[in-house]
Design a protein around this motif. Structure first.
Motif, PDB file in Angstrom:
ATOM      1  N   THR A   1       0.842  -1.207   0.000  1.00  0.00           N
ATOM      2  CA  THR A   1       0.000   0.000   0.000  1.00  0.00           C
ATOM      3  C   THR A   1       0.875   1.254   0.000  1.00  0.00           C
ATOM      4  O   THR A   1       0.615   2.232  -0.729  1.00  0.00           O
ATOM      5  CB  THR A   1      -0.932  -0.008   1.228  1.00  0.00           C
ATOM      6  N   TRP A   2       1.894   1.247   0.794  1.00  0.00           N
ATOM      7  CA  TRP A   2       2.810   2.405   0.837  1.00  0.00           C
ATOM      8  C   TRP A   2       3.522   2.582  -0.492  1.00  0.00           C
ATOM      9  O   TRP A   2       3.650   3.690  -1.009  1.00  0.00           O
ATOM     10  CB  TRP A   2       3.820   2.185   1.959  1.00  0.00           C
ATOM     11  N   GLY A   3       3.956   1.462  -1.095  1.00  0.00           N
ATOM     12  CA  GLY A   3       4.634   1.554  -2.387  1.00  0.00           C
ATOM     13  C   GLY A   3       3.708   2.056  -3.471  1.00  0.00           C
ATOM     14  O   GLY A   3       4.131   2.807  -4.373  1.00  0.00           O
ATOM     15  N   ARG A   4       2.413   1.645  -3.404  1.00  0.00           N
ATOM     16  CA  ARG A   4       1.465   2.137  -4.421  1.00  0.00           C
ATOM     17  C   ARG A   4       1.277   3.642  -4.282  1.00  0.00           C
ATOM     18  O   ARG A   4       1.211   4.366  -5.281  1.00  0.00           O
ATOM     19  CB  ARG A   4       0.130   1.403  -4.268  1.00  0.00           C
ATOM     20  N   ASN A   5       1.211   4.085  -3.034  1.00  0.00           N
ATOM     21  CA  ASN A   5       1.064   5.536  -2.833  1.00  0.00           C
ATOM     22  C   ASN A   5       2.316   6.299  -3.259  1.00  0.00           C
ATOM     23  O   ASN A   5       2.229   7.474  -3.646  1.00  0.00           O
ATOM     24  CB  ASN A   5       0.749   5.835  -1.366  1.00  0.00           C
ATOM     25  N   GLU A   6       3.452   5.629  -3.172  1.00  0.00           N
ATOM     26  CA  GLU A   6       4.705   6.257  -3.563  1.00  0.00           C
ATOM     27  C   GLU A   6       4.984   6.125  -5.053  1.00  0.00           C
ATOM     28  O   GLU A   6       5.983   6.644  -5.558  1.00  0.00           O
ATOM     29  CB  GLU A   6       5.860   5.639  -2.775  1.00  0.00           C
ATOM     30  N   GLY A   7       4.097   5.413  -5.746  1.00  0.00           N
ATOM     31  CA  GLY A   7       4.256   5.306  -7.188  1.00  0.00           C
ATOM     32  C   GLY A   7       5.247   4.257  -7.631  1.00  0.00           C
ATOM     33  O   GLY A   7       5.912   4.418  -8.650  1.00  0.00           O
ATOM     34  N   TRP A   8       5.326   3.172  -6.927  1.00  0.00           N
ATOM     35  CA  TRP A   8       6.282   2.139  -7.298  1.00  0.00           C
ATOM     36  C   TRP A   8       5.852   1.370  -8.544  1.00  0.00           C
ATOM     37  O   TRP A   8       6.634   0.647  -9.126  1.00  0.00           O
ATOM     38  CB  TRP A   8       6.430   1.125  -6.151  1.00  0.00           C
ATOM     39  N   GLY A   9       4.608   1.445  -8.880  1.00  0.00           N
ATOM     40  CA  GLY A   9       4.148   0.763 -10.070  1.00  0.00           C
ATOM     41  C   GLY A   9       2.806   0.051  -9.815  1.00  0.00           C
ATOM     42  O   GLY A   9       2.310  -0.069  -8.690  1.00  0.00           O
ATOM     43  N   ALA A  10       2.212  -0.394 -10.930  1.00  0.00           N
ATOM     44  CA  ALA A  10       0.883  -1.014 -10.842  1.00  0.00           C
ATOM     45  C   ALA A  10       0.910  -2.357 -10.114  1.00  0.00           C
ATOM     46  O   ALA A  10      -0.106  -2.788  -9.538  1.00  0.00           O
ATOM     47  CB  ALA A  10       0.308  -1.207 -12.241  1.00  0.00           C
ATOM     48  N   TRP A  11       2.059  -2.995 -10.126  1.00  0.00           N
ATOM     49  CA  TRP A  11       2.126  -4.321  -9.498  1.00  0.00           C
ATOM     50  C   TRP A  11       1.843  -4.273  -8.005  1.00  0.00           C
ATOM     51  O   TRP A  11       1.390  -5.253  -7.414  1.00  0.00           O
ATOM     52  CB  TRP A  11       3.494  -4.945  -9.731  1.00  0.00           C
ATOM     53  N   THR A  12       2.082  -3.123  -7.392  1.00  0.00           N
ATOM     54  CA  THR A  12       1.839  -3.021  -5.953  1.00  0.00           C
ATOM     55  C   THR A  12       0.355  -3.180  -5.629  1.00  0.00           C
ATOM     56  O   THR A  12      -0.023  -3.650  -4.550  1.00  0.00           O
ATOM     57  CB  THR A  12       2.335  -1.665  -5.431  1.00  0.00           C
ATOM     58  N   GLY A  13      -0.496  -2.795  -6.569  1.00  0.00           N
ATOM     59  CA  GLY A  13      -1.940  -2.971  -6.339  1.00  0.00           C
ATOM     60  C   GLY A  13      -2.324  -4.447  -6.265  1.00  0.00           C
ATOM     61  O   GLY A  13      -3.160  -4.865  -5.435  1.00  0.00           O
ATOM     62  N   TYR A  14      -1.750  -5.232  -7.151  1.00  0.00           N
ATOM     63  CA  TYR A  14      -2.019  -6.665  -7.121  1.00  0.00           C
ATOM     64  C   TYR A  14      -1.523  -7.290  -5.822  1.00  0.00           C
ATOM     65  O   TYR A  14      -2.221  -8.106  -5.182  1.00  0.00           O
ATOM     66  CB  TYR A  14      -1.343  -7.347  -8.313  1.00  0.00           C
ATOM     67  N   VAL A  15      -0.312  -6.888  -5.411  1.00  0.00           N
ATOM     68  CA  VAL A  15       0.241  -7.437  -4.166  1.00  0.00           C
ATOM     69  C   VAL A  15      -0.603  -7.013  -2.970  1.00  0.00           C
ATOM     70  O   VAL A  15      -0.910  -7.806  -2.069  1.00  0.00           O
ATOM     71  CB  VAL A  15       1.697  -6.992  -3.989  1.00  0.00           C
ATOM     72  N   ALA A  16      -1.011  -5.748  -2.946  1.00  0.00           N
ATOM     73  CA  ALA A  16      -1.826  -5.257  -1.829  1.00  0.00           C
ATOM     74  C   ALA A  16      -3.174  -5.972  -1.768  1.00  0.00           C
ATOM     75  O   ALA A  16      -3.666  -6.329  -0.698  1.00  0.00           O
ATOM     76  CB  ALA A  16      -2.025  -3.751  -1.956  1.00  0.00           C
ATOM     77  N   ALA A  17      -3.799  -6.212  -2.940  1.00  0.00           N
ATOM     78  CA  ALA A  17      -5.096  -6.897  -2.965  1.00  0.00           C
ATOM     79  C   ALA A  17      -4.952  -8.330  -2.473  1.00  0.00           C
ATOM     80  O   ALA A  17      -5.785  -8.839  -1.696  1.00  0.00           O
ATOM     81  CB  ALA A  17      -5.668  -6.893  -4.373  1.00  0.00           C
ATOM     82  N   ALA A  18      -3.877  -9.001  -2.925  1.00  0.00           N
ATOM     83  CA  ALA A  18      -3.665 -10.388  -2.468  1.00  0.00           C
ATOM     84  C   ALA A  18      -3.396 -10.414  -0.973  1.00  0.00           C
ATOM     85  O   ALA A  18      -3.950 -11.253  -0.235  1.00  0.00           O
ATOM     86  CB  ALA A  18      -2.511 -11.013  -3.240  1.00  0.00           C
ATOM     87  N   ALA A  19      -2.579  -9.508  -0.486  1.00  0.00           N
ATOM     88  CA  ALA A  19      -2.258  -9.487   0.938  1.00  0.00           C
ATOM     89  C   ALA A  19      -3.486  -9.129   1.775  1.00  0.00           C
ATOM     90  O   ALA A  19      -3.714  -9.692   2.852  1.00  0.00           O
ATOM     91  CB  ALA A  19      -1.132  -8.489   1.204  1.00  0.00           C
ATOM     92  N   GLU A  20      -4.274  -8.171   1.265  1.00  0.00           N
ATOM     93  CA  GLU A  20      -5.486  -7.785   2.004  1.00  0.00           C
ATOM     94  C   GLU A  20      -6.452  -8.967   2.125  1.00  0.00           C
ATOM     95  O   GLU A  20      -6.995  -9.253   3.189  1.00  0.00           O
ATOM     96  CB  GLU A  20      -6.168  -6.627   1.288  1.00  0.00           C
ATOM     97  N   ALA A  21      -6.684  -9.684   1.008  1.00  0.00           N
ATOM     98  CA  ALA A  21      -7.580 -10.848   1.049  1.00  0.00           C
ATOM     99  C   ALA A  21      -6.985 -11.959   1.914  1.00  0.00           C
ATOM    100  O   ALA A  21      -7.713 -12.686   2.605  1.00  0.00           O
ATOM    101  CB  ALA A  21      -7.825 -11.359  -0.363  1.00  0.00           C
TER     102      ALA A  21
END
Length: 435
Positions: free
Chosen positions: A52-72
Motif C-alpha cells: 500500500t505504501w509503495g502504491r502511494n509512492e508510485g512504485w508501479g501497478a504491481w503493488t496494487g495486485y500485491v496489496a489486494a492479495a495481501a489484504e484478502a
C-alpha cells in the motif's frame, strides 16, 4: 440414597477426563503451529502495508495486485482464526454468540454423538449385516479345529469350572439340588413306570435269575440254620403237647420246607415259580391300572422321601458330583477334558464344512446381538452421553484442542493462502473489466 420421585438411585460421577502429560506435549506442537499461522498473518499484513505504501509512492501497478492479495489473505486468515478459536473459547474474551462451542455445547454434543452411534451403529440391521459379513461361524470353526486351540479352550473352561465350583457354597447348592430332586420326585408318579418295567422284566424272564438266587440262598440258610428252624416250630407248639411230639413236628416241618425250597431251586418248571410269575404279572398290571395300588405306591414314595436319611443322601449327591468334577477338571488326561477337547475339535470341523450349521450359529449370534442392541441401546448410548456430561468443560476443550488443534491451524494457513489467491484473482478480474 434413592430419589423417591423417580424410584432410581442418582447417577454417580464418572471418571474424570484428565489432561495428561502426553496432551501437554501435543499442546506444544499446537502452539508451534499457531505461531506459524500467526506469523503468516503478520507476514501478509506487513506485505499489505508495504504494498500500500509503495502504491502511494508510485512504485508501479504491481503493488496494487500485491496489496489486494495481501489484504484478502489477511481477511481469510482472520476469518479462519476466528472460526478455529470459536470452537474452544471466546475470541478476545468477547461474549460473541455461537463461540466457545465445545465448552458450552459439550453436553449437547455428547447427546448428539450418543444418538448418532445409536442410530447408525446400534441398529439391528447394521449389526446383523456386519456380523453376516464377518462369517464368524466359519472363522470360529477353523480356529477350534486346530488341536492347539482346542487344548487352550479346554484349559480355560476347566479353569472357569474350578473357579465356579470354588465360589459356590456347598450348603446353598445342596439345598437347591435337594429341593429340585424332591420336587421332581414328588411331581412324577412312579407306579406306572415301575409297572411297565416289571412287566417287561417278567415277559423277558429276566427275573428268573433273581428267583434262582433267592432259592439258592434260602436253601443254604435252611441247611445252616436247621436247628433254629426246628426250635422255632417247637416253641410255637401248644403247651399241652408232649415234647417228643413237638420235636417230631418240628423235624417234619423242617424237612418239608427244605424239600420245597430244594425243588424250587432245582426245577425251573416248579408250580411255585409259575405262581411267582403270575403274581409279578398281576402286580405289574395293578401298578399301571389299579388306582388303589398306585395310590399306595405314591404314599410309600412320599414317606420314603420325607425320611431324613433319604434327604441326607440326596443333599450329599452334590458333594460327590463336585469332587468328581474338580478332580476331572484338574487332570488334563481325564475323560471329561478329553471328551470336551474332542467335542470342540469336532464342532470346529463341522462349523467349517457344514453350511447349515454355520447358518444356525450365525443366526443365533445375529439374534443375540440384535436383542442386545435393541433392548439395551439406551443404556449403551447413555454411557457416551453420561461420560461426556461428566467431563469438565475447560479440561475437555483443552484436551480436544491438544489432539486436533495442530491440524486446525492448517485451516488458518490455508485460509491465508487461499484468501490471498482469491483476492488476487478478484482484483485482477476487476481491474481488467474496469479498465
Amino acid at each position: 440414597m434413592v430419589d423417591g420421585s423417580l424410584g432410581t438411585p442418582p447417577r454417580r460421577p464418572l471418571a474424570a477426563f484428565s489432561y495428561t502429560a502426553a496432551d501437554e506435549e501435543k499442546s506444544r506442537g499446537v502452539r508451534r503451529m499457531k505461531a506459524t499461522a500467526t506469523g503468516l498473518l503478520l507476514l501478509v499484513a506487513v506485505v499489505y502495508a508495504l504494498a500500500t505504501w509503495g502504491r502511494n509512492e508510485g512504485w508501479g501497478a504491481w503493488t496494487g495486485y500485491v496489496a489486494a492479495a495481501a489484504e484478502a489473505g489477511m481477511v481469510g486468515a482472520l476469518a479462519d482464526w476466528f472460526a478455529v478459536t470459536a470452537l474452544f473459547r471466546r475470541p478476545l474474551g468477547l461474549p460473541i454468540p455461537h463461540t466457545a462451542i465445545i465448552p458450552t455445547k459439550k453436553d449437547q454434543l455428547g447427546a448428539s454423538l450418543g444418538a448418532f452411534v445409536g442410530e447408525n451403529f446400534l441398529s439391528p440391521e447394521v449389526v446383523r449385516d456386519r456380523l453376516r459379513a464377518l462369517g464368524i461361524a466359519g472363522r470360529l470353526g477353523a480356529w477350534l479345529a486346530d488341536p492347539a486351540h482346542a487344548d487352550r479352550v479346554t484349559a480355560e473352561l476347566s479353569t472357569a469350572l474350578r473357579g465356579a465350583l470354588t465360589v459356590l457354597r456347598d450348603s446353598d447348592v445342596q439345598a437347591v439340588v435337594g429341593e429340585a430332586i424332591t420336587r421332581r420326585a414328588e411331581a412324577a408318579e412312579i407306579a406306572p413306570g415301575i409297572g411297565k418295567t416289571l412287566e417287561k422284566v417278567v415277559a423277558d424272564g429276566a427275573h428268573h435269575r433273581a428267583v434262582d438266587l433267592i432259592c439258592a440262598r434260602a436253601h443254604d440258610w435252611l441247611v445252616t440254620h436247621g436247628a433254629s428252624v426246628m426250635d422255632a416250630v417247637q416253641g410255637g407248639a401248644p403247651g399241652w403237647t408232649p415234647r417228643f411230639v413237638d420235636k417230631k413236628v418240628g423235624e417234619r416241618v423242617y424237612r418239608e420246607l427244605l424239600r420245597f425250597v430244594t425243588e424250587m431251586r432245582d426245577m425251573p418248571g416248579h408250580p411255585a415259580r409259575g405262581a411267582i410269575d403270575r403274581f409279578l404279572t398281576d402286580f405289574a398290571a395293578d401298578l399301571q391300572a389299579d388306582t388303589d395300588t398306585r395310590a399306595r405306591v405314591e404314599r410309600m414314595k412320599s414317606d420314603l422321601l420325607a425320611r431324613p436319611e433319604v434327604q441326607d443322601v440326596i443333599a450329599s449327591a452334590w458333594s460327590a458330583v463336585r469332587t468328581m468334577m474338580l478332580t476331572a477338571a484338574e487332570d488334563d488326561r481325564s475323560e471329561l477334558r478329553l471328551r470336551a477337547r474332542a467335542s470342540l475339535i469336532s464342532l470346529g470341523g463341522r462349523l467349517v464344512t457344514d453350511g447349515r450349521l454355520q447358518g444356525k450359529v450365525e443366526g443365533w449370534l445375529e439374534d443375540a446381538a440384535a436383542y442386545v442392541v435393541t433392548t439395551y441401546r439406551a443404556e449403551i448410548t447413555s454411557l457416551i452421553t453420561d461420560t461426556v456430561a461428566s467431563w469438565d468443560a475447560t479440561q475437555t476443550s483443552r484436551k480436544i484442542e491438544a489432539n486436533i488443534g495442530r491440524d486446525l491451524q492448517f485451516i488458518r494457513i490455508n485460509g491465508t493462502v487461499v484468501g490471498a489467491l482469491a483476492g488476487l484473482v478478484i482484483y485482477t478480474v476487476s481491474h481488467a473489466l474496469g479498465g
